[in-house]
Design an enzyme around this catalytic site. Structure first.
Site, PDB file in Angstrom:
ATOM      1  N   GLY A  53       0.839  -1.197   0.000  1.00 43.23           N
ATOM      2  CA  GLY A  53       0.000   0.000   0.000  1.00 43.23           C
ATOM      3  C   GLY A  53       0.872   1.244   0.000  1.00 43.23           C
ATOM      4  N   GLY A  54       0.316   2.320   0.546  1.00 39.88           N
ATOM      5  CA  GLY A  54       1.050   3.586   0.573  1.00 39.88           C
ATOM      6  C   GLY A  54       2.334   3.484   1.367  1.00 39.88           C
ATOM      7  N   GLY A  64      25.123  11.618 -28.674  1.00 39.06           N
ATOM      8  CA  GLY A  64      24.543  12.150 -27.436  1.00 39.06           C
ATOM      9  C   GLY A  64      25.049  11.389 -26.230  1.00 39.06           C
ATOM     10  N   ALA A  65      25.286  10.094 -26.412  1.00 37.22           N
ATOM     11  CA  ALA A  65      25.752   9.282 -25.293  1.00 37.22           C
ATOM     12  C   ALA A  65      27.151   9.723 -24.860  1.00 37.22           C
ATOM     13  CB  ALA A  65      25.749   7.809 -25.677  1.00 37.22           C
TER      14      ALA A  65
HETATM   15  C1  HXC Z   1      -4.101  -3.825  11.761  1.00 40.81           C
HETATM   16  C2  HXC Z   1      -3.010  -5.733  11.135  1.00 40.81           C
HETATM   17  C3  HXC Z   1      -2.703  -5.163   9.884  1.00 40.81           C
HETATM   18  C4  HXC Z   1      -3.147  -3.839   9.626  1.00 40.81           C
HETATM   19  C5  HXC Z   1      -1.876  -7.135   9.932  1.00 40.81           C
HETATM   20  N1  HXC Z   1      -2.487  -6.945  11.105  1.00 40.81           N
HETATM   21  N2  HXC Z   1      -2.007  -6.061   9.162  1.00 40.81           N
HETATM   22  N3  HXC Z   1      -3.712  -5.058  12.059  1.00 40.81           N
HETATM   23  N4  HXC Z   1      -3.850  -3.204  10.609  1.00 40.81           N
HETATM   24  N5  HXC Z   1      -2.889  -3.217   8.482  1.00 40.81           N
HETATM   25  C6  HXC Z   1      -2.577  -7.875  12.214  1.00 40.81           C
HETATM   26  C7  HXC Z   1      -3.481  -9.049  11.882  1.00 40.81           C
HETATM   27  O1  HXC Z   1      -4.824  -8.723  12.152  1.00 40.81           O
HETATM   28  C8  HXC Z   1      -2.950 -10.104  12.825  1.00 40.81           C
HETATM   29  O2  HXC Z   1      -3.463  -9.835  14.112  1.00 40.81           O
HETATM   30  C9  HXC Z   1      -1.465  -9.812  12.882  1.00 40.81           C
HETATM   31  O3  HXC Z   1      -1.308  -8.447  12.431  1.00 40.81           O
HETATM   32  C10 HXC Z   1      -0.670 -10.697  11.964  1.00 40.81           C
HETATM   33  O4  HXC Z   1      -1.284 -10.677  10.699  1.00 40.81           O
HETATM   34  P1  HXC Z   1      -1.618 -12.007   9.867  1.00 40.81           P
HETATM   35  O5  HXC Z   1      -2.560 -11.623   8.809  1.00 40.81           O
HETATM   36  O6  HXC Z   1      -2.018 -13.101  10.818  1.00 40.81           O
HETATM   37  O7  HXC Z   1      -0.180 -12.370   9.308  1.00 40.81           O
HETATM   38  P2  HXC Z   1       0.208 -12.969   7.899  1.00 40.81           P
HETATM   39  O8  HXC Z   1      -0.652 -14.140   7.587  1.00 40.81           O
HETATM   40  O9  HXC Z   1       1.677 -13.162   7.931  1.00 40.81           O
HETATM   41  O10 HXC Z   1      -0.151 -11.837   6.818  1.00 40.81           O
HETATM   42  C11 HXC Z   1       0.534 -10.632   6.820  1.00 40.81           C
HETATM   43  C12 HXC Z   1      -0.149  -9.633   5.852  1.00 40.81           C
HETATM   44  C13 HXC Z   1      -1.643  -9.522   6.210  1.00 40.81           C
HETATM   45  C14 HXC Z   1       0.052 -10.112   4.430  1.00 40.81           C
HETATM   46  C15 HXC Z   1       0.595  -8.310   6.019  1.00 40.81           C
HETATM   47  O11 HXC Z   1      -1.772  -9.272   7.603  1.00 40.81           O
HETATM   48  C16 HXC Z   1      -2.314  -8.408   5.479  1.00 40.81           C
HETATM   49  O12 HXC Z   1      -2.676  -8.525   4.315  1.00 40.81           O
HETATM   50  N6  HXC Z   1      -2.531  -7.280   6.176  1.00 40.81           N
HETATM   51  C17 HXC Z   1      -3.188  -6.154   5.611  1.00 40.81           C
HETATM   52  C18 HXC Z   1      -2.301  -5.478   4.616  1.00 40.81           C
HETATM   53  C19 HXC Z   1      -2.955  -4.243   4.112  1.00 40.81           C
HETATM   54  O13 HXC Z   1      -3.776  -4.282   3.208  1.00 40.81           O
HETATM   55  N7  HXC Z   1      -2.646  -3.143   4.788  1.00 40.81           N
HETATM   56  C20 HXC Z   1      -3.175  -1.880   4.456  1.00 40.81           C
HETATM   57  C21 HXC Z   1      -2.404  -1.427   3.238  1.00 40.81           C
HETATM   58  S1  HXC Z   1      -2.967   0.099   2.782  1.00 40.81           S
HETATM   59  P3  HXC Z   1      -4.007 -11.010  15.043  1.00 40.81           P
HETATM   60  O14 HXC Z   1      -4.208 -10.342  16.354  1.00 40.81           O
HETATM   61  O15 HXC Z   1      -5.248 -11.482  14.403  1.00 40.81           O
HETATM   62  O16 HXC Z   1      -2.938 -12.045  15.032  1.00 40.81           O
HETATM   63  C22 HXC Z   1      -1.925   1.075   3.522  1.00 40.81           C
HETATM   64  C23 HXC Z   1      -2.237   2.464   3.280  1.00 40.81           C
HETATM   65  C24 HXC Z   1      -1.080   3.311   3.657  1.00 40.81           C
HETATM   66  O17 HXC Z   1      -1.049   0.694   4.201  1.00 40.81           O
HETATM   67  C25 HXC Z   1      -1.343   4.644   3.075  1.00 40.81           C
HETATM   68  C26 HXC Z   1      -0.202   5.540   3.348  1.00 40.81           C
HETATM   69  C27 HXC Z   1      -0.333   6.762   2.509  1.00 40.81           C
END
Ligand code: HXC
Length: 519
Positions: A171-172, A406-407
């Site tokens: 993501g971001g 040019g290079a």
């Molecule tokens: C809150 C999160 C989290 C998140 C993971 N966790 N990502 N909690 N916010 N973004 C938590 C899970 O709920 C879980 O908690 C623990 O972290 C471990 O995650 P798992 O999913 O069990 O681990 P894994 O199977 O290894 O997968 C990792 C992962 C997946 C691929 C990163 O967690 C995932 O897809 N997360 C979301 C990624 C995402 O889309 N993020 C937002 C991106 S957008 P528990 O307590 O259940 O164990 C973004 C915008 C930024 O970031 C913008 C900036 C400008």
């Protein structure tokens, strides 16, 4: 509470902090072959040098039951320490706590180390392993990212910023590393993308897995997002330590100088024979680089991306230098879009951080064709031109063989403020190669000829005439565009002497808010 109890409470809290998200999650992290945030810091910094900040920080979120999920340090370990005795600031995202996701307090911790690093002029190293914006904290997470981005931008060109990706970075969140100077990805477990495979499938219908979408190999070779790839985290951390050894702590300092046990006047006889007789035969320019630099130790940047241009760090008589070299071994060393992006960015880093640039030239030109034109080779090629023309650090150029059109200009020519430009005797410095030139100059004469034999004879004669006139360095030397023609085996000594002469170089660009580099 008695004093002893207060001290015990502190020590207990410290133990609790060090457990991150708990033993089970640490085990899970290890079972994926990953280190914890603290283990990474311990490997990165000199033993016992780490001073941690903000281990008692927690989040302030109460959405979705978050008040029951409070962890000391809030998922990122921050502070400062030393690498080979030199101060660096560091943050290390802790995947064992809420997936290393970034919320308001987490972001504040990172901003604190960035602000201090800017005040004292020390590099910032970020170790990334995070699920991205902490969903429960909503816009506060987004704001936190923006706070970091702004600091990345203001710190750019002031202190070196290095990012390692040791887990997810999606993501971001990818944009903070993207704003830093160097990105290192570990082959295992690391990936970067703006949207993951599921979103890709929904939006474009494309089936792709995480590694193919944004794994280390992809970013090292195809996108160029990653400058370095390591086999594993341990190796990656050692690479960061090495990278730090070549660069100064900030833009007002010089890079560290090391003792040099490689004689500065070492003659490298192999270089007298490295250029093949046939001008179309390739050779490996890395043999030239390693033959010239201290002890043959070359720290290559972007090794797998645009290999037609080689860039990286080395030392000459113990002083850090940036090397840029065309690679005849790959696509004849032609400059294309990716090579131009790669070279331009590297030259700008060196210039921002007072690292002299040595350019080895053997380039047939820019790559022609619709693929390159539609992709904007004009603008991308201009990036490299701009970077060299803007750079005020000492610039020493050695033309090895071809330097056309040019290079030729882009590769640190005299008129782009190349300081000392040498050439090997085999060099050909001209507008273009002999066959292209004769086809253009004598096209109408050739049309009039009927027999192929006559044409071939005429072409051979004219090519020879052109080669005699232009396929040498003396024509350029006649006009002072080349300062001297040097014996290849003596290149190390001549370049070191040039760098010594340029050590006190002062040059400036006109005052302006900022230039408008063709992005
Ligand atoms: C809150 C999160 C989290 C998140 C993971 N966790 N990502 N909690 N916010 N973004 C938590 C899970 O709920 C879980 O908690 C623990 O972290 C471990 O995650 P798992 O999913 O069990 O681990 P894994 O199977 O290894 O997968 C990792 C992962 C997946 C691929 C990163 O967690 C995932 O897809 N997360 C979301 C990624 C995402 O889309 N993020 C937002 C991106 S957008 P528990 O307590 O259940 O164990 C973004 C915008 C930024 O970031 C913008 C900036 C400008």
């Amino acid at each position: 509470m008695a004093f002893e109890e207060k001290i015990k409470q502190l020590l207990d809290l410290r133990v609790q902090t060090k457990l991150g998200g708990g033993e089970k999650r640490i085990e899970a992290q290890h079972s994926k072959g990953k280190l914890t945030a603290r283990e990474r810091i311990a490997l990165l910094l000199d033993e016992g040098s780490f001073e941690e900040f903000d281990m008692f920080v927690t989040h302030r979120c109460t959405n979705f039951g978050m008040e029951k999920k409070e962890f000391l340090s809030d998922g990122v370990v921050t502070g400062y320490g030393t690498i080979d005795g030199r101060l660096v600031y560091v943050f290390s995202q802790d995947f064992t706590i809420l997936g290393g996701s970034l919320g308001e307090s987490f972001a504040r911790k990172i901003c604190k180390v960035m602000d201090q690093a800017m005040k004292v002029g020390a590099p910032v190293i970020g170790l990334n392993d995070s699920g991205g914006a902490r969903i429960q904290e909503g816009v506060n997470s987004l704001a936190g990212y923006a706070e970091i981005f702004e600091r990345n931008i203001l710190a750019s060109g002031v202190i070196p910023q290095i990012s390692a990706i040791f887990g997810p970075c999606a993501g971001g969140a990818v944009y903070s590393p993207a704003l830093t100077d160097f990105i290192l990805m570990s082959k295992e477990n690391s990936y970067m993308f703006i949207t993951g495979p599921k979103v890709v499938k929904t939006v474009t219908g494309e089936d792709v897995d995480e590694a193919r979408l944004g794994g280390a190999q992809v970013h090292a070779s195809k996108s160029g997002v990653a400058h370095f790839v390591s086999e594993n985290e341990q190796e990656g951390i050692q690479m960061i330590r090495k990278l730090i050894s070549y660069i100064p702590s900030n833009n007002l300092e010089e890079p560290p100088v090391f003792d040099c046990n490689d004689p500065i006047d070492r003659l490298e006889d192999s270089l007298n024979h490295i250029i093949p007789d046939d001008p179309n035969q390739p050779y490996n320019v890395k043999d030239v680089i390693t033959g010239v630099i201290d002890n043959g130790e070359f720290f290559e940047v972007h090794e797998k991306f645009a290999p037609n241009l080689v860039v990286g760090f080395a030392r000459m008589n113990g002083m850090s230098v940036g090397i840029v070299a065309n690679q005849p071994n790959y696509m004849a060393g032609v400059l294309d879009i990716n090579a131009s992006r790669k070279g331009g960015r590297f030259v700008r880093f060196c210039d921002a951080f007072n690292i002299p640039i040595i350019t080895f030239v053997d380039v047939p030109g820019f790559l022609p064709g619709t693929g390159q034109e539609y992709g904007g080779i004009i603008v991308h090629g201009a990036k490299m031109l701009y970077a060299y023309g803007e750079a005020t650090v000492p610039k020493v150029t050695v033309t090895l063989r071809k330097s056309y059109g040019g290079a030729h200009l882009v590769m640190s020519c005299k008129q782009l403020r190349g300081d000392i430009n040498y050439s090997w005797p085999m060099a050909e410095i001209a507008v273009m190669g002999a066959s292209g030139a004769t086809a253009i100059l004598y096209g109408s004469d050739l049309k009039k000829m009927e027999s192929e034999e006559e044409k071939a004879k005429f072409i051979a004669e004219k090519q020879k005439e052109y080669e005699d006139k232009f396929s040498n360095p003396y024509n350029a030397a006649k006009y002072g565009y080349i300062d001297d023609v040097i014996e290849p085996r003596n290149t190390r000594f001549r370049v070191i002497r040039a760098l010594q002469a340029l050590a006190t170089k002062k040059d400036n660009n006109p005052m302006k808010k900022h230039g408008n580099i063709p992005l």
